[in-house]
Enzyme design. Structure first.
Site, PDB file in Angstrom:
ATOM      1  N   HIS A 106       0.811  -1.229   0.000  1.00  0.00           N
ATOM      2  CA  HIS A 106       0.000   0.000   0.000  1.00  0.00           C
ATOM      3  C   HIS A 106       0.841   1.274   0.000  1.00  0.00           C
ATOM      4  O   HIS A 106       0.496   2.253   0.667  1.00  0.00           O
ATOM      5  CB  HIS A 106      -0.955  -0.008   1.190  1.00  0.00           C
ATOM      6  CG  HIS A 106      -2.055  -1.035   1.102  1.00  0.00           C
ATOM      7  ND1 HIS A 106      -2.613  -1.424  -0.091  1.00  0.00           N
ATOM      8  CD2 HIS A 106      -2.700  -1.762   2.061  1.00  0.00           C
ATOM      9  CE1 HIS A 106      -3.556  -2.331   0.134  1.00  0.00           C
ATOM     10  NE2 HIS A 106      -3.620  -2.561   1.427  1.00  0.00           N
ATOM     11  N   HIS A 178      -9.836   2.217  -0.638  1.00  0.00           N
ATOM     12  CA  HIS A 178      -9.849   1.152   0.368  1.00  0.00           C
ATOM     13  C   HIS A 178     -10.986   1.263   1.392  1.00  0.00           C
ATOM     14  O   HIS A 178     -10.781   1.076   2.596  1.00  0.00           O
ATOM     15  CB  HIS A 178      -8.487   1.162   1.083  1.00  0.00           C
ATOM     16  CG  HIS A 178      -8.043  -0.162   1.575  1.00  0.00           C
ATOM     17  ND1 HIS A 178      -8.603  -0.798   2.664  1.00  0.00           N
ATOM     18  CD2 HIS A 178      -7.080  -1.002   1.147  1.00  0.00           C
ATOM     19  CE1 HIS A 178      -7.993  -1.945   2.874  1.00  0.00           C
ATOM     20  NE2 HIS A 178      -7.065  -2.095   1.961  1.00  0.00           N
ATOM     21  N   GLU A 312     -11.559  -3.552  -3.577  1.00  0.00           N
ATOM     22  CA  GLU A 312     -10.534  -2.609  -4.022  1.00  0.00           C
ATOM     23  C   GLU A 312     -10.198  -2.848  -5.487  1.00  0.00           C
ATOM     24  O   GLU A 312      -9.396  -3.728  -5.803  1.00  0.00           O
ATOM     25  CB  GLU A 312      -9.259  -2.799  -3.185  1.00  0.00           C
ATOM     26  CG  GLU A 312      -9.480  -2.809  -1.699  1.00  0.00           C
ATOM     27  CD  GLU A 312      -8.363  -3.561  -0.970  1.00  0.00           C
ATOM     28  OE1 GLU A 312      -7.177  -3.347  -1.279  1.00  0.00           O
ATOM     29  OE2 GLU A 312      -8.677  -4.378  -0.102  1.00  0.00           O
TER      30      GLU A 312
HETATM   31  C1  BGC Z   1      -4.913  -6.235   2.024  1.00  0.00           C
HETATM   32  C2  BGC Z   1      -4.960  -6.942   3.359  1.00  0.00           C
HETATM   33  C3  BGC Z   1      -4.577  -5.967   4.436  1.00  0.00           C
HETATM   34  C4  BGC Z   1      -5.502  -4.781   4.360  1.00  0.00           C
HETATM   35  C5  BGC Z   1      -5.123  -3.709   5.344  1.00  0.00           C
HETATM   36  C6  BGC Z   1      -5.891  -5.122   2.071  1.00  0.00           C
HETATM   37  O1  BGC Z   1      -5.887  -4.444   0.852  1.00  0.00           O
HETATM   38  O2  BGC Z   1      -5.187  -7.082   0.952  1.00  0.00           O
HETATM   39  O3  BGC Z   1      -4.085  -8.036   3.370  1.00  0.00           O
HETATM   40  O4  BGC Z   1      -4.628  -6.561   5.705  1.00  0.00           O
HETATM   41  O5  BGC Z   1      -5.492  -4.224   3.075  1.00  0.00           O
HETATM   42  O6  BGC Z   1      -3.799  -3.391   5.201  1.00  0.00           O
END
Ligand code: BGC
Length: 352
Positions: A106, A178, A312
């Site tokens: 991310h 998200h 997402e």
């Molecule tokens: C991921 C998860 C993660 C979450 C928060 C999601 O996009 O796929 O694995 O725990 O984001 O970080």
């Protein structure tokens, strides 16, 4: 005509964080803030007009900054995971910050979700626009990138999210929205009874660290088959991952770059439903399996495991290292675009 009004979403370092509420004639109210260009609240009536806030989140910027759940945020530069926190572009290896074991996730330690974006609201147009400049080398990525996210609500109940970016040299970009949905209300408990339908015939399996192995698997006869729609919880126990449920990228059917339906989500009890359209190649479905340590959310709500589901839309995770995945390169002079259209509506009890 949808309207925009501004508000202050607390302060960071003594500086007020701008926010906007987009409201439409149907009683939908979407609150967005410059902290991470994120959605912090989405009020939506049920079929009888009873409103609930259907997105998970926190009450203050400080709570968002203390959390690693990326609630409602715009993740960047690259939402999703990059194996080994490195990738090569034109023969040059770029080392990224590590924020998930050996991997990068991310956008890194101080990703776009943690930045205070520049903000502008258009009072008459039901629109809010956030912009961010990310310097060359930030978190290890090449190129100075300017990004923008526009939120627009219309009177038919569609929330449009338009993400764009430009770079001054070749780089990779994958802006990912998200939000965690719980259409019964953010504080109502589990989403395992929500009905989810996905327009996806293939999924990209992951290893024990939740990074794609590079395989592309048909969903037929697997717990990943959501083509006909089913309750999220029906086959969840069969998905053995470190995430405690679904945390996978599905390959969206049809041509990337064109808006097409990706997913439909409905809460049969309240009748609240949404249909998600996007031009992205994939969608990460994450069912909130990590929320084991109950985080204290809005209004003191306790978010336990499966309290929300994130849908997402995105480029595939680790695509910078997997050349058979759809490309994620952004060259100087080109524009990156990612569009989402979220149609909020109601269904009757049989899910129609
Ligand atoms: C991921 C998860 C993660 C979450 C928060 C999601 O996009 O796929 O694995 O725990 O984001 O970080």
């Amino acid at each position: 005509m949808a309207q925009t009004e501004s508000f202050e979403f607390g302060t960071v370092g003594g500086v007020p964080v701008p926010g906007f509420v987009l409201r439409n004639a149907l009683g939908v109210a979407v609150s967005v803030t410059a902290l991470g260009a994120r959605i912090v609240r989405l009020g939506m009536p049920d079929a009888l007009g009873r409103a609930a806030d259907v997105v998970l989140g926190f009450d203050s910027p400080q709570d968002y900054l203390a959390s690693d759940a990326y609630m409602g945020a715009t993740c960047g530069r690259y939402g999703g995971r990059i194996r080994g926190s490195a990738f090569a572009l034109d023969g040059e290896v770029h080392r990224l910050s590590r924020n998930e074991g050996a991997h990068h996730a991310h956008g890194g330690r101080d990703g776009f979700d943690r930045k205070i974006w520049d903000a502008a609201g258009d009072a008459a147009a039901g629109e809010a626009v956030f912009t961010l400049d990310s310097p060359d080398g930030e978190e290890g990525y090449p190129g100075a990138v300017s990004a923008s996210v526009a939120y627009r609500l219309d009177d038919l109940g569609t929330l449009a999210i338009d993400m764009r970016a430009r770079s001054d040299r070749a780089t990779v970009v994958n802006l990912v929205h998200h939000t965690y949905w719980n259409l019964a209300g953010h504080d109502s408990g589990s989403i395992l009874g929500h009905r989810l339908q996905l327009d996806a015939d293939f999924v990209t399996p992951v290893d024990e660290s939740l990074v794609p192995t590079g395989e592309v698997l048909r969903v037929d006869g697997t717990p990943f088959d959501f083509r006909e729609g089913k309750p999220i919880g029906r086959d969840l126990a069969l998905v053995a991952t470190a995430a405690g449920g679904y945390d996978h990228n599905f390959c969206v059917r049809g041509e990337a770059g064109r808006l097409r339906r990706v997913a439909a989500l409905a809460d049969p009890a309240s009748g609240r439903a949404l249909e998600l359209h996007s031009d992205a190649s994939g969608v990460q479905v994450y069912t909130g399996g990590h929320f084991k340590v109950a985080a204290k959310g809005k209004g003191g709500a306790r978010y336990r495991q499966y309290a929300g589901v994130a849908l997402e839309t995105q480029a595939f995770p680790d695509a910078p290292n997997l050349s058979h995945f759809p490309g994620v390169r952004l060259d100087a002079g080109c524009e990156y675009r990612h569009r989402m259209r979220i149609r909020l509506h109601h269904v009757t009890e049989d899910g129609r």
